[in-house]
Design a protein around this motif. Structure first.
Motif, mmCIF file in Angstrom:
data_model
loop_
_atom_site.group_PDB
_atom_site.id
_atom_site.type_symbol
_atom_site.label_atom_id
_atom_site.label_comp_id
_atom_site.label_asym_id
_atom_site.label_seq_id
_atom_site.Cartn_x
_atom_site.Cartn_y
_atom_site.Cartn_z
ATOM 1 N N ARG A 22 0.844 -1.207 0.000
ATOM 2 C CA ARG A 22 0.000 0.000 0.000
ATOM 3 C C ARG A 22 0.876 1.253 0.000
ATOM 4 O O ARG A 22 0.617 2.203 -0.727
ATOM 5 C CB ARG A 22 -0.919 -0.030 1.209
ATOM 6 N N TRP A 23 1.922 1.260 0.827
ATOM 7 C CA TRP A 23 2.827 2.406 0.854
ATOM 8 C C TRP A 23 3.462 2.617 -0.520
ATOM 9 O O TRP A 23 3.589 3.742 -0.987
ATOM 10 C CB TRP A 23 3.912 2.218 1.915
ATOM 11 N N ARG A 24 3.844 1.536 -1.184
ATOM 12 C CA ARG A 24 4.435 1.659 -2.521
ATOM 13 C C ARG A 24 3.460 2.339 -3.466
ATOM 14 O O ARG A 24 3.828 3.236 -4.227
ATOM 15 C CB ARG A 24 4.834 0.275 -3.063
ATOM 16 N N ARG A 25 2.178 1.930 -3.432
ATOM 17 C CA ARG A 25 1.173 2.539 -4.314
ATOM 18 C C ARG A 25 0.971 4.012 -3.980
ATOM 19 O O ARG A 25 0.923 4.865 -4.882
ATOM 20 C CB ARG A 25 -0.152 1.779 -4.220
ATOM 21 N N VAL A 26 0.844 4.331 -2.696
ATOM 22 C CA VAL A 26 0.657 5.727 -2.291
ATOM 23 C C VAL A 26 1.854 6.555 -2.730
ATOM 24 O O VAL A 26 1.696 7.628 -3.332
ATOM 25 C CB VAL A 26 0.435 5.832 -0.767
ATOM 26 N N ASN A 27 3.047 6.085 -2.449
ATOM 27 C CA ASN A 27 4.257 6.827 -2.784
ATOM 28 C C ASN A 27 4.404 7.013 -4.293
ATOM 29 O O ASN A 27 4.773 8.093 -4.762
ATOM 30 C CB ASN A 27 5.476 6.106 -2.202
ATOM 31 N N THR A 28 4.104 5.987 -5.062
ATOM 32 C CA THR A 28 4.188 6.078 -6.522
ATOM 33 C C THR A 28 3.215 7.132 -7.047
ATOM 34 O O THR A 28 3.595 7.998 -7.841
ATOM 35 C CB THR A 28 3.902 4.709 -7.168
ATOM 36 N N HIS A 29 1.966 7.067 -6.597
ATOM 37 C CA HIS A 29 0.972 8.040 -7.072
ATOM 38 C C HIS A 29 1.314 9.455 -6.619
ATOM 39 O O HIS A 29 1.183 10.404 -7.397
ATOM 40 C CB HIS A 29 -0.429 7.656 -6.602
ATOM 41 N N PHE A 30 1.772 9.608 -5.387
ATOM 42 C CA PHE A 30 2.153 10.928 -4.892
ATOM 43 C C PHE A 30 3.275 11.511 -5.748
ATOM 44 O O PHE A 30 3.202 12.669 -6.177
ATOM 45 C CB PHE A 30 2.575 10.829 -3.425
ATOM 46 N N SER A 31 4.292 10.713 -6.026
ATOM 47 C CA SER A 31 5.411 11.182 -6.855
ATOM 48 C C SER A 31 4.951 11.548 -8.265
ATOM 49 O O SER A 31 5.388 12.554 -8.827
ATOM 50 C CB SER A 31 6.500 10.114 -6.920
ATOM 51 N N GLU A 32 4.064 10.731 -8.828
ATOM 52 C CA GLU A 32 3.565 11.014 -10.177
ATOM 53 C C GLU A 32 2.745 12.300 -10.206
ATOM 54 O O GLU A 32 2.871 13.099 -11.141
ATOM 55 C CB GLU A 32 2.745 9.834 -10.689
ATOM 56 N N VAL A 33 1.914 12.512 -9.202
ATOM 57 C CA VAL A 33 1.101 13.736 -9.156
ATOM 58 C C VAL A 33 1.999 14.958 -9.008
ATOM 59 O O VAL A 33 1.792 15.976 -9.674
ATOM 60 C CB VAL A 33 0.058 13.674 -8.020
ATOM 61 N N LEU A 34 2.991 14.885 -8.137
ATOM 62 C CA LEU A 34 3.899 16.025 -7.954
ATOM 63 C C LEU A 34 4.654 16.372 -9.230
ATOM 64 O O LEU A 34 4.984 17.536 -9.453
ATOM 65 C CB LEU A 34 4.900 15.745 -6.847
ATOM 66 N N ALA A 35 4.921 15.391 -10.062
ATOM 67 C CA ALA A 35 5.664 15.628 -11.306
ATOM 68 C C ALA A 35 4.803 16.313 -12.371
ATOM 69 O O ALA A 35 5.334 16.866 -13.331
ATOM 70 C CB ALA A 35 6.207 14.314 -11.849
ATOM 71 N N LEU A 36 3.483 16.273 -12.173
ATOM 72 C CA LEU A 36 2.580 16.893 -13.145
ATOM 73 C C LEU A 36 2.458 18.391 -12.914
ATOM 74 O O LEU A 36 2.531 18.840 -11.768
ATOM 75 C CB LEU A 36 1.174 16.281 -13.021
ATOM 76 N N PRO A 37 2.224 19.147 -13.970
ATOM 77 C CA PRO A 37 1.879 20.550 -13.769
ATOM 78 C C PRO A 37 0.561 20.615 -12.979
ATOM 79 O O PRO A 37 -0.306 19.745 -13.152
ATOM 80 C CB PRO A 37 1.687 21.095 -15.194
#
Length: 69
Positions: A22-37
């Motif tokens: 679950r942490w891996r999924r949260v961290n992956t999505h958080f990182s992807e969202v931050l990379a977006l404008p």
């Protein structure tokens, strides 16, 4: 419990204990969202909401905490 990752901004509740997957999924999505404008984030978050609303709640808590940092 100290060895389990937990994610929540101060003042928010943790939906459930954070297992490594679950942490891996949260961290992956958080990182992807931050990379977006910022303008491209809402569609990503809407899609995440449909796929996994609990992970979305954790990601949104991290985004709020990041914005306050």
């Amino acid at each position: 419990m100290a060895d389990r990752p937990r994610v929540a901004a101060q003042g928010t509740r943790v939906l459930r204990p954070m297992d490594p997957e679950r942490w891996r999924r949260v961290n992956t999505h958080f990182s992807e969202v931050l990379a977006l404008p910022p303008a491209d984030r809402p569609p990503y978050l809407r899609a995440l909401s449909a796929a996994d609303p609990e992970v979305l709640a954790e990601v949104e808590a991290l985004l709020r905490a990041d914005a306050q940092a």
